[in-house]
Design a protein around this motif. Structure first.
Motif, mmCIF file in Angstrom:
data_model
loop_
_atom_site.group_PDB
_atom_site.id
_atom_site.type_symbol
_atom_site.label_atom_id
_atom_site.label_comp_id
_atom_site.label_asym_id
_atom_site.label_seq_id
_atom_site.Cartn_x
_atom_site.Cartn_y
_atom_site.Cartn_z
ATOM 1 N N GLU B 73 0.836 -1.206 0.000
ATOM 2 C CA GLU B 73 0.000 0.000 0.000
ATOM 3 C C GLU B 73 0.874 1.262 0.000
ATOM 4 N N GLU B 74 1.955 1.221 0.805
ATOM 5 C CA GLU B 74 2.839 2.393 0.886
ATOM 6 C C GLU B 74 3.516 2.640 -0.453
ATOM 7 N N THR B 75 3.942 1.557 -1.116
ATOM 8 C CA THR B 75 4.572 1.718 -2.416
ATOM 9 C C THR B 75 3.602 2.366 -3.389
ATOM 10 N N GLU B 76 2.360 1.844 -3.412
ATOM 11 C CA GLU B 76 1.357 2.414 -4.313
ATOM 12 C C GLU B 76 1.122 3.891 -3.991
ATOM 13 N N SER B 77 1.055 4.160 -2.714
ATOM 14 C CA SER B 77 0.798 5.536 -2.295
ATOM 15 C C SER B 77 1.942 6.456 -2.709
ATOM 16 N N SER B 78 3.226 5.986 -2.622
ATOM 17 C CA SER B 78 4.367 6.784 -3.064
ATOM 18 C C SER B 78 4.221 7.149 -4.534
ATOM 19 N N ILE B 79 3.794 6.142 -5.324
ATOM 20 C CA ILE B 79 3.655 6.390 -6.763
ATOM 21 C C ILE B 79 2.566 7.422 -7.020
ATOM 22 N N LEU B 80 1.409 7.173 -6.383
ATOM 23 C CA LEU B 80 0.280 8.076 -6.630
ATOM 24 C C LEU B 80 0.593 9.492 -6.175
ATOM 25 N N SER B 81 1.271 9.644 -5.040
ATOM 26 C CA SER B 81 1.567 11.009 -4.565
ATOM 27 C C SER B 81 2.628 11.663 -5.457
ATOM 28 N N TYR B 82 3.520 10.861 -6.045
ATOM 29 C CA TYR B 82 4.498 11.416 -6.976
ATOM 30 C C TYR B 82 3.786 12.091 -8.142
ATOM 31 N N PHE B 83 2.677 11.462 -8.589
ATOM 32 C CA PHE B 83 1.940 12.033 -9.723
ATOM 33 C C PHE B 83 1.046 13.204 -9.316
ATOM 34 N N SER B 84 0.859 13.418 -8.019
ATOM 35 C CA SER B 84 -0.055 14.488 -7.588
ATOM 36 C C SER B 84 0.524 15.875 -7.862
ATOM 37 N N SER B 85 1.869 15.956 -8.098
ATOM 38 C CA SER B 85 2.495 17.274 -8.302
ATOM 39 C C SER B 85 1.933 17.956 -9.543
ATOM 40 N N SER B 86 1.777 17.241 -10.632
ATOM 41 C CA SER B 86 1.188 17.863 -11.820
ATOM 42 C C SER B 86 0.597 16.792 -12.710
ATOM 43 N N GLU B 87 -0.283 17.210 -13.604
ATOM 44 C CA GLU B 87 -0.910 16.261 -14.530
ATOM 45 C C GLU B 87 0.105 15.607 -15.434
ATOM 46 N N ASP B 88 1.199 16.349 -15.709
ATOM 47 C CA ASP B 88 2.185 15.829 -16.650
ATOM 48 C C ASP B 88 3.298 15.052 -15.963
ATOM 49 N N ALA B 89 3.191 14.914 -14.664
ATOM 50 C CA ALA B 89 4.262 14.223 -13.950
ATOM 51 C C ALA B 89 4.496 12.859 -14.571
ATOM 52 N N LYS B 90 5.776 12.507 -14.641
ATOM 53 C CA LYS B 90 6.084 11.251 -15.310
ATOM 54 C C LYS B 90 7.270 10.603 -14.627
ATOM 55 N N ILE B 91 7.202 9.280 -14.488
ATOM 56 C CA ILE B 91 8.390 8.534 -14.080
ATOM 57 C C ILE B 91 9.017 8.012 -15.357
ATOM 58 N N ASP B 92 10.198 8.542 -15.665
ATOM 59 C CA ASP B 92 10.806 8.146 -16.939
ATOM 60 C C ASP B 92 11.243 6.686 -16.913
ATOM 61 N N ASP B 93 11.734 6.271 -15.759
ATOM 62 C CA ASP B 93 12.218 4.886 -15.653
ATOM 63 C C ASP B 93 12.077 4.469 -14.196
ATOM 64 N N THR B 94 11.231 3.501 -13.975
ATOM 65 C CA THR B 94 10.967 3.077 -12.599
ATOM 66 C C THR B 94 12.230 2.612 -11.890
ATOM 67 N N PHE B 95 13.176 2.106 -12.689
ATOM 68 C CA PHE B 95 14.391 1.580 -12.077
ATOM 69 C C PHE B 95 15.142 2.667 -11.297
ATOM 70 N N TYR B 96 15.371 3.786 -12.011
ATOM 71 C CA TYR B 96 16.123 4.865 -11.339
ATOM 72 C C TYR B 96 15.262 5.579 -10.326
ATOM 73 N N TRP B 97 13.971 5.666 -10.654
ATOM 74 C CA TRP B 97 13.035 6.321 -9.732
ATOM 75 C C TRP B 97 13.018 5.579 -8.394
ATOM 76 N N SER B 98 12.982 4.222 -8.458
ATOM 77 C CA SER B 98 12.987 3.422 -7.232
ATOM 78 C C SER B 98 14.230 3.714 -6.408
ATOM 79 N N LYS B 99 15.375 3.838 -7.113
ATOM 80 C CA LYS B 99 16.622 4.105 -6.385
ATOM 81 C C LYS B 99 16.552 5.450 -5.670
ATOM 82 N N ASP B 100 16.036 6.426 -6.436
ATOM 83 C CA ASP B 100 15.935 7.763 -5.855
ATOM 84 C C ASP B 100 15.002 7.765 -4.652
ATOM 85 N N MET B 101 13.912 7.002 -4.789
ATOM 86 C CA MET B 101 12.906 7.010 -3.727
ATOM 87 C C MET B 101 13.241 6.004 -2.627
ATOM 88 N N LYS B 102 14.355 5.268 -2.816
ATOM 89 C CA LYS B 102 14.755 4.222 -1.867
ATOM 90 C C LYS B 102 13.646 3.178 -1.712
#
Lengths: 649, 567
Positions: B73-102
């Protein structure tokens, strides 16, 4: 099966004989109406190609030697020996389609020849002989082949592979017939002649000849007949006035008197262990081939004279004139025929007319009495019912008005069949899948693989088709275990449950059915197995309880005293009926069967009822011994139950 | 798009943005991580598409960054809140995004797929291929190449034999190092001794390997050398780029899969939203037992015959005397069906103990001399042949006994209809349609003055009930029936005329010795149970129907047995 003879005939020759060119479909239809069957439309070449092993390339020379001419293979009824050659088949069909009015009558003329039978010796091995002479035969290749083929067909069918009758045909011109011919039985070593199989002139003593036929691959077609006389102290011999051997029946003829295309006068002798069949065989050959004589349909008789002791009782005066060519008249009731066929409107005239189509003429009728003629080739006619059938065929089975018997009867079923069917439904409802396994089995599967001693209760077979079929099963369990084995790739995670309700057979010298004691009786059983991650003793145990509940048998109080039997109050039981289970004891009732169970995990089911009395063992169940699972390659722990059903009726 | 994410799109990557890329199994096992963004080098795109080329050893590529253990649930919530910043928010690559987000990448991938299923996000696949150093490569990276080690050793301690080198450096190093030194002409042989040929050497393999791991472009020939020496291998990493989906919301409302008792108790079913149901998968297999196809047909045939007023005969009797099986039917003792290659005879008990004596005599007389209008077979009837035990070859052995009883019952003969369906035994060659055991269906009617018309009509009634309505009758021969007819039917499943049974009227020579009145006739027909069952259930080989080789799946899938489709 072995009972259905087949005749191969060239289509062109058959059409020529029928005087009409049939299409294959038309001929098939004609066959169907007459009661024979056009089994195959083929050719020598096609048959040759079919006989090759798969993938083999035919040899060009072989292929070219085989004719492409269309051949019909026709299945014939096993009681019409006159249809076994094209002469007889075409004669019968021509009469059936109305092309001919009736079959020719064969005329006998008295001949000079006598066959003297030394009955004292022949009675020990092959008592009878009947003979005939056909004068002025005109052989060509086709007639010759048909003549040989008919003898082969008769040998295979009516003669029961020459055991009952053997036919010898000879060129009378090559036979010394200046005095009586002789049929006797002699010590094998003293009989010496050149057999038909050795045109090079090699002479054999009879015992050496049989040994030769038994071993030489080139003579393997004769090998099956060798045992008919081999062990007899005396061998039957037909010889001429000079003592030259004409034939060694039922094995082979002599080379000296062989039939060639130039043969004119033919001597036919049929030696036999059955006089009735010998007469039928000789009459058939004479009726079929006397048409090729100088005087068509005339046969010369031979006197067969039995001399010495042991003359057969069924030859009055120890002498008979052969061929018998017995023709008799048979009376039948027109109204009975009409009633049997199911065409009440059939008149006497109709029946007479129909008799003409099926070779029962001349026929006439007076009032209700039909008088028809049963010629020598109609040895199948034993009773007026046979006439009725032929009238039915002539009328056309498919022209008969269809109806159903008017008498009302009440349907019903046998009690054990009904109980079995009801239980099948209930047990499948309980999660068990039904199987159907073989009644014949091996001793190993039936006993030793189940850790049971080989018993004396099984019925054993004298001629099993293969090793698997040594005995009739006395238990259903091996069939179920083999089913588990075969389905071992299926999922056993939730347990595999199988059952079968069927019969086993036990030896029983007391069992009487229809005033007959055969020494064995069927017993209807139910058997079930559970195979899964654990042995599941309690699962088959539960099935036993369930079957008892279904059959209105209640548990003894002692049995359920410590159970949580909350549904017990609803259970319905028959008065005086109860059951209990007990741990199996090696020495106790059913102990031998219970050796199949893991120690401490086998139980017997005991029934008390008014007929059996108190606590009789009617079955057993338990966790199967791991060695059994290994014997049947079953990978999971397995429990089984097997119980008699008839006692629960 | 943040600046941070942009750097992941450096030219060193090969990206395959195929929306439906199928190597998801690999993701579930843990995505390989390149040692660093710089360490990735360009390889042919075609390699990326073949999951089989992905090396199975994943240990060297395990994620090195420390990750918190977080719930789904927390992982899902991290993703959803990441997109809350703007409509165009995008994770270019989950691999690096995961690293950044630990976050654990596998968990993130799972969350993305789950969210995507409900339309919260849209993802597209990224597949990246790059070269990494193998275990052997890592050894070189830390200690230098074997050839340099061999050269250096010889240079420092002077000429040595191979055995001495093995002892000093280890066999593995010497095996590879010595060969390469010889090829490079760094050392030479002097008898059994190895001596240096040049003084100074350069560790080009090490420097090449370093370049590759650091992501610096190298010549493809040089890359091939490293590959041949198994110092590097190419791997493919699967990840996603992710954007908001049509149903995006900052918090996820989980849809329920099924109605539960709790929902009923609490009334929650009124407010719960439910997952859509996949209608294109099979339902769960039912548990329970199953009846055998042949015996289903047997039950149906039994019902039909009982409806027609037929009474079942007790056929639980496999061992018979030749007397009842053949002689009583007026089948002569020399008949070929009585041969050992057609019939199973019994070794033990070999002979029947007793048969009804008076009746036996009447049968014997009928065979030998005839009677009741018949001339008989005129041969010597043998008791030993009559008493031979056998496994019944037809249930007609029982029919004969029932007719004998019917003739001799108290009150005399009464018309009757009988049937049976049970096993018979033939010592035949077995093939796809023949077994030594099969089931025979038999029906007979005993009544006054029956005719062929009655037989044909009765047969027609029966076959109509099992779906065969067009029938033709062919004259045939059977030793104990006269007239005899083969039954041919137009089979609606086979679309052809085929022989479907045999029939006839029992001969007077059979009935009269039993004591049945003169005008009582018995009509009968029979067929096998196996053949109609094989046609109905489309079974080609009889062993798939009868015996222990039947697959349970066939029994489980067999439909109910009914023949009324055409009515």
């Amino acid at each position: 099966p072995a009972t259905m003879p087949t005749l191969s005939v060239k289509r062109s020759r058959l059409n020529a004989a029928l005087g009409r060119t049939y299409t294959d479909a038309e001929f098939d239809e004609l066959c169907f109406e007459y009661g024979i069957e056009l089994d195959d439309v083929t050719s020598e070449r096609e048959e040759y190609l079919k006989s090759l092993p798969p993938g083999a390339t035919p040899r060009r020379a072989d292929l070219e030697s085989k004719s492409e001419e269309v051949v019909y293979k026709i299945d014939l009824p096993a009681n019409r020996y006159d249809l076994l050659c094209i002469e007889g088949l075409s004669r019968a069909l021509r009469i059936f389609i109305g092309a001919d009015a009736a079959a020719p009558t064969i005329r006998k003329v008295a001949g000079p020849h006598v066959m003297v039978v030394d009955s004292a010796s022949t009675s020990t091995v092959r008592p009878y002989v009947v003979c005939a002479v056909l004068r002025g035969m005109k052989f060509d290749r086709t007639v010759y082949e048909s003549f040989i083929d008919l003898q082969d067909q008769l040998h295979r069918n009516l003669c029961r592979n020459r055991t009952l009758v053997a036919i010898g045909t000879h060129d009378l011109g090559a036979v010394d017939a200046t005095g009586p011919l002789r049929y006797d039985a002699q010590a094998p070593g003293g009989v010496r002649f050149v057999p038909l199989t050795h045109p090079d002139g090699t002479s054999f003593a009879a015992d050496a000849l049989l040994e030769h036929y038994a071993t030489d691959p080139a003579c393997k077609h004769l090998k099956p007949y060798v045992p008919i006389i081999r062990d007899s102290p005396l061998y039957p011999v037909v010889s001429d006035a000079a003592g030259s051997v004409l034939s060694l029946p039922p094995i082979i003829n002599g080379h000296m008197s062989r039939i060639t295309l130039d043969t004119s006068d033919v001597l036919i002798e049929c030696t036999a262990t059955d006089l009735t069949k010998a007469n039928v065989v000789l009459d058939t050959v004479v009726c079929m081939f006397s048409g090729y004589c100088r005087d068509p349909f005339v046969v010369e008789t031979v006197e067969v004279r039995y001399e010495g002791s042991d003359a057969p009782a069924d030859v009055p005066g120890n002498s008979m004139i052969t061929p018998a060519l017995s023709t008799r008249t048979l009376e039948a009731s027109v109204s009975t025929i009409a009633s049997v066929v199911g065409v009440p409107s059939l008149t006497a005239e109709d029946v007479v007319r129909l008799c003409n189509k099926v070779q029962l003429s001349p026929a006439s009728a007076e009032g209700d009495t039909l008088t028809c003629t049963v010629g020598p080739v109609r040895s199948d006619v034993l009773h007026p019912i046979d006439v009725a059938e032929d009238i039915g065929i002539a009328y056309g089975f498919n022209n008969i008005e269809r109806k159903v018997p008017k008498t009302c009867t009440v349907g019903g079923e046998v009690g054990i069949g009904r109980l079995g069917d009801l239980l099948r439904e209930e047990i499948s409802r309980a999660g068990y899948t039904e199987v159907l396994t073989h009644g014949l089995t091996s001793l190993a599967d039936n006993y030793t693989s189940l850790l049971r001693p080989v018993g004396t209760d099984a019925v054993s077979l004298s001629n099993p088709a293969n090793i698997e079929y040594e005995v009739v099963r006395t238990t259903l369990l091996p069939g179920l275990l083999k089913t588990l084995q075969h389905n071992r790739s299926a999922s056993f995670a939730h347990g595999m449950k199988l059952f079968e309700i069927s019969d086993v057979v036990l030896r029983d010298d007391q069992h009487v059915v229809c005033d007959t004691v055969v020494g064995a009786r069927n017993v209807r059983r139910i058997c079930a197995v559970y195979s899964g991650p654990t042995a599941g003793f309690e699962i088959v145990h539960g099935l036993v309880d369930r079957i008892m509940t279904l059959c209105e048998v209640g548990p003894e109080e002692e049995y359920v005293a410590t159970s949580n039997d909350e549904e017990g109050k609803f259970r319905v039981a028959r008065e005086g009926w109860s059951y209990i289970i007990k741990e199996a004891e090696a020495e106790g009732e059913g102990g031998t069967d219970c050796r199949s169970y893991f120690p401490g995990r086998g139980a017997v089911v005991m029934l008390t009822n008014p007929t059996l009395g108190k606590r009789k063992v009617i079955g057993h169940f338990g966790a199967l011994h791991p060695e059994i699972l290994e014997n049947f390659t079953v990978g999971y722990p397995t429990s089984a139950m097997e119980m008699d059903l008839e006692v629960l009726l | 798009m943040t600046k941070k994410n942009q750097r992941h799109l450096s030219p060193g990557f090969v990206l395959t943005n195929t929306a439906k890329f199928s190597v998801l199994n690999f993701l579930a096992d843990g995505a390989p991580e390149a040692p660093s963004q710089e360490a990735v080098t360009r390889i042919k795109p075609s390699v990326c598409k073949d999951s089989s080329k992905v090396p199975s050893e994943k240990k060297p590529f395990a994620q090195t960054a420390a990750k918190m253990v977080v719930s789904k649930e927390e992982t899902e919530s991290s993703i959803l809140s990441y997109f809350s910043s703007s409509e165009d928010a995008k994770i270019d690559d989950t691999f690096y995004w995961s690293k950044d987000m630990k976050l654990d990448h596998i968990a993130v991938v799972g969350a993305v797929k789950s969210l995507s299923a409900d339309g919260y996000v849209i993802e597209s696949n990224i597949s990246v291929s790059f070269n990494v150093s193998t275990k052997e490569g890592n050894n070189i990276l830390s200690t230098g190449s074997p050839e340099v080690a061999v050269h250096a050793h010889l240079k420092s301690v002077g000429p040595k034999t191979k055995d001495e080198l093995d002892a000093a450096l280890g066999k593995d190093i010497v095996k590879i190092g010595m060969g390469n030194c010889m090829k490079n002409k760094w050392i030479k042989k002097d008898g059994k001794l190895l001596v240096t040929a040049v003084d100074d050497v350069e560790d080009s393999v090490l420097s090449l390997l370093k370049k590759v791991v650091e992501g610096i472009n190298v010549d493809s020939k040089e890359l091939a050398i490293l590959k041949r020496r198994k110092l590097i291998s190419s791997v493919t990493r699967k990840s996603f780029s992710v954007m908001r989906g049509p149903n995006y919301a900052p918090t996820r409302v989980k849809k329920a899969a099924d109605l539960t008792k709790e929902m009923l108790d609490s009334g929650a079913w009124k407010t719960t939203s439910f997952k859509p149901y996949n209608f294109l998968t099979l339902g769960e297999k039912v548990s329970g037992g199953y009846l055998h196809p042949l015996l289903k047909v047997r039950s149906e045939f039994r019902k039909i015959l009982m409806q027609m007023g037929f009474m079942e005969m007790p056929t639980n009797k496999w061992v018979e005397s030749s007397f009842w099986n053949f002689d009583s039917l007026f089948q002569p003792q020399s008949h070929p069906a009585r041969d050992a290659h057609d019939t199973f005879f019994i070794k033990d008990p070999m002979f029947t103990k007793s048969v009804p004596e008076d009746y036996y005599e009447r049968v014997k007389t009928m065979h030998e001399k005839g009677g009741s209008g018949s001339i008989g077979y005129r041969y010597n009837f043998k008791k030993e042949d009559a008493y031979k035990n056998l496994l019944r070859t037809h249930t007609t052995a029982v029919s004969s006994q029932m007719l004998y009883k019917l003739a001799n019952q108290e009150g005399g003969f009464k018309p009757q209809r009988y049937f049976s369906i049970d096993r018979v035994f033939r010592n035949e060659t077995m093939d796809a349609t023949h077994l030594c055991e099969f089931h025979q269906v038999e029906g007979l009617v005993a009544d006054y003055n029956l005719s062929l018309g009655d037989l044909i009509g009765t047969i027609e009634t029966f076959f109509n009930k099992i779906g065969i309505t067009q029938l033709r009758f062919k004259p045939a021969f059977n030793p104990y029936t006269e007239p005899s007819m083969e039954i041919f039917g137009y089979h609606p499943d086979l679309k052809t005329w085929t022989e479907i049974g045999n029939s006839g009227m029992f001969r007077p020579e059979m009935l009269r010795p039993m004591g049945l009145p003169e005008n009582v006739r018995v009509i009968a027909w029979g067929l096998s149970l196996e053949r109609p069952t094989m046609i109905k259930y489309r079974i080609k080989n009889i062993r798939d129907l009868f015996g222990h080789k039947v697959e349970m799946g066939r029994t489980r899938t067999a439909p109910v047995c009914r023949f009324d489709h055409s009515e």
